[in-house]
Design a protein around this motif. Structure first.
Motif, PDB file in Angstrom:
ATOM      1  N   CYS A  21      81.690  10.079  14.788  1.00 45.52           N
ATOM      2  CA  CYS A  21      81.262   9.777  16.151  1.00 45.52           C
ATOM      3  C   CYS A  21      81.210  11.062  16.983  1.00 45.52           C
ATOM      4  O   CYS A  21      82.208  11.780  17.069  1.00 45.52           O
ATOM      5  CB  CYS A  21      82.230   8.780  16.786  1.00 45.52           C
ATOM      6  N   GLU A  23      81.161  11.214  20.123  1.00 48.82           N
ATOM      7  CA  GLU A  23      81.925  10.999  21.352  1.00 48.82           C
ATOM      8  C   GLU A  23      83.422  11.222  21.150  1.00 48.82           C
ATOM      9  O   GLU A  23      84.064  11.869  21.953  1.00 48.82           O
ATOM     10  CB  GLU A  23      81.699   9.578  21.878  1.00 48.82           C
ATOM     11  N   CYS A  24      83.983  10.644  20.057  1.00 47.59           N
ATOM     12  CA  CYS A  24      85.441  10.693  19.887  1.00 47.59           C
ATOM     13  C   CYS A  24      85.882  11.264  18.542  1.00 47.59           C
ATOM     14  O   CYS A  24      87.065  11.491  18.343  1.00 47.59           O
ATOM     15  CB  CYS A  24      86.041   9.301  20.081  1.00 47.59           C
ATOM     16  N   SER A  26      85.760   9.767  15.555  1.00 46.79           N
ATOM     17  CA  SER A  26      86.185   8.746  14.592  1.00 46.79           C
ATOM     18  C   SER A  26      85.103   8.512  13.542  1.00 46.79           C
ATOM     19  O   SER A  26      83.956   8.913  13.700  1.00 46.79           O
ATOM     20  CB  SER A  26      86.465   7.416  15.298  1.00 46.79           C
ATOM     21  N   ASP A  27      85.483   7.837  12.459  1.00 46.74           N
ATOM     22  CA  ASP A  27      84.523   7.460  11.429  1.00 46.74           C
ATOM     23  C   ASP A  27      83.533   6.449  11.986  1.00 46.74           C
ATOM     24  O   ASP A  27      83.808   5.748  12.953  1.00 46.74           O
ATOM     25  CB  ASP A  27      85.240   6.822  10.229  1.00 46.74           C
ATOM     26  N   CYS A  37      80.748   3.216  15.920  1.00 47.92           N
ATOM     27  CA  CYS A  37      82.041   3.893  15.892  1.00 47.92           C
ATOM     28  C   CYS A  37      83.151   2.905  15.541  1.00 47.92           C
ATOM     29  O   CYS A  37      83.190   1.796  16.057  1.00 47.92           O
ATOM     30  CB  CYS A  37      82.316   4.523  17.258  1.00 47.92           C
ATOM     31  N   LYS A  38      84.057   3.330  14.648  1.00 48.97           N
ATOM     32  CA  LYS A  38      85.181   2.470  14.250  1.00 48.97           C
ATOM     33  C   LYS A  38      86.297   2.428  15.295  1.00 48.97           C
ATOM     34  O   LYS A  38      87.153   1.556  15.246  1.00 48.97           O
ATOM     35  CB  LYS A  38      85.763   2.949  12.917  1.00 48.97           C
ATOM     36  N   ASN A  39      86.296   3.351  16.227  1.00 49.46           N
ATOM     37  CA  ASN A  39      87.317   3.402  17.267  1.00 49.46           C
ATOM     38  C   ASN A  39      87.092   2.243  18.248  1.00 49.46           C
ATOM     39  O   ASN A  39      86.042   2.146  18.885  1.00 49.46           O
ATOM     40  CB  ASN A  39      87.242   4.744  17.996  1.00 49.46           C
ATOM     41  N   LYS A  40      88.076   1.372  18.379  1.00 47.07           N
ATOM     42  CA  LYS A  40      87.957   0.203  19.266  1.00 47.07           C
ATOM     43  C   LYS A  40      87.796   0.592  20.725  1.00 47.07           C
ATOM     44  O   LYS A  40      87.265  -0.173  21.521  1.00 47.07           O
ATOM     45  CB  LYS A  40      89.185  -0.688  19.111  1.00 47.07           C
ATOM     46  N   ASN A  41      88.273   1.788  21.100  1.00 50.62           N
ATOM     47  CA  ASN A  41      88.197   2.234  22.490  1.00 50.62           C
ATOM     48  C   ASN A  41      86.916   3.005  22.805  1.00 50.62           C
ATOM     49  O   ASN A  41      86.724   3.440  23.927  1.00 50.62           O
ATOM     50  CB  ASN A  41      89.410   3.106  22.821  1.00 50.62           C
ATOM     51  N   CYS A  42      86.069   3.184  21.810  1.00 53.79           N
ATOM     52  CA  CYS A  42      84.814   3.912  21.997  1.00 53.79           C
ATOM     53  C   CYS A  42      83.658   2.960  21.698  1.00 53.79           C
ATOM     54  O   CYS A  42      83.660   2.267  20.692  1.00 53.79           O
ATOM     55  CB  CYS A  42      84.772   5.118  21.043  1.00 53.79           C
ATOM     56  N   SER A  43      82.663   2.942  22.546  1.00 54.33           N
ATOM     57  CA  SER A  43      81.559   1.992  22.381  1.00 54.33           C
ATOM     58  C   SER A  43      80.276   2.672  21.901  1.00 54.33           C
ATOM     59  O   SER A  43      79.189   2.125  22.050  1.00 54.33           O
ATOM     60  CB  SER A  43      81.311   1.266  23.704  1.00 54.33           C
TER      61      SER A  43
END
Length: 51
Positions: A21, A23-24, A26-27, A37-43
């Motif tokens: 990602c 943005e953050c 993450s995978d 994005c796999k990060n729950k806090n990133c859309s």
């Protein structure tokens, strides 16, 4: 590299696919012609990685 926001939850790039990602960091996973994005806090999503 220039990111152009489509809306608050989606950003599209020109002919660019990512392993992580932008943005953050993450995978990502691929579903329904979108990288998500796999990060729950990133859309962040990208629909530019179509087959």
């Amino acid at each position: 590299m220039t990111l152009t926001p489509e809306n608050s939850n989606t950003q599209e790039t020109t002919n660019q696919c990512y392993a992580f990602c932008p943005e953050c960091g993450s995978d990502l996973y691929y579903r329904d012609n979108e990288c998500i994005c796999k990060n729950k806090n990133c859309s962040w999503t990208c629909d530019n990685c179509k087959k």
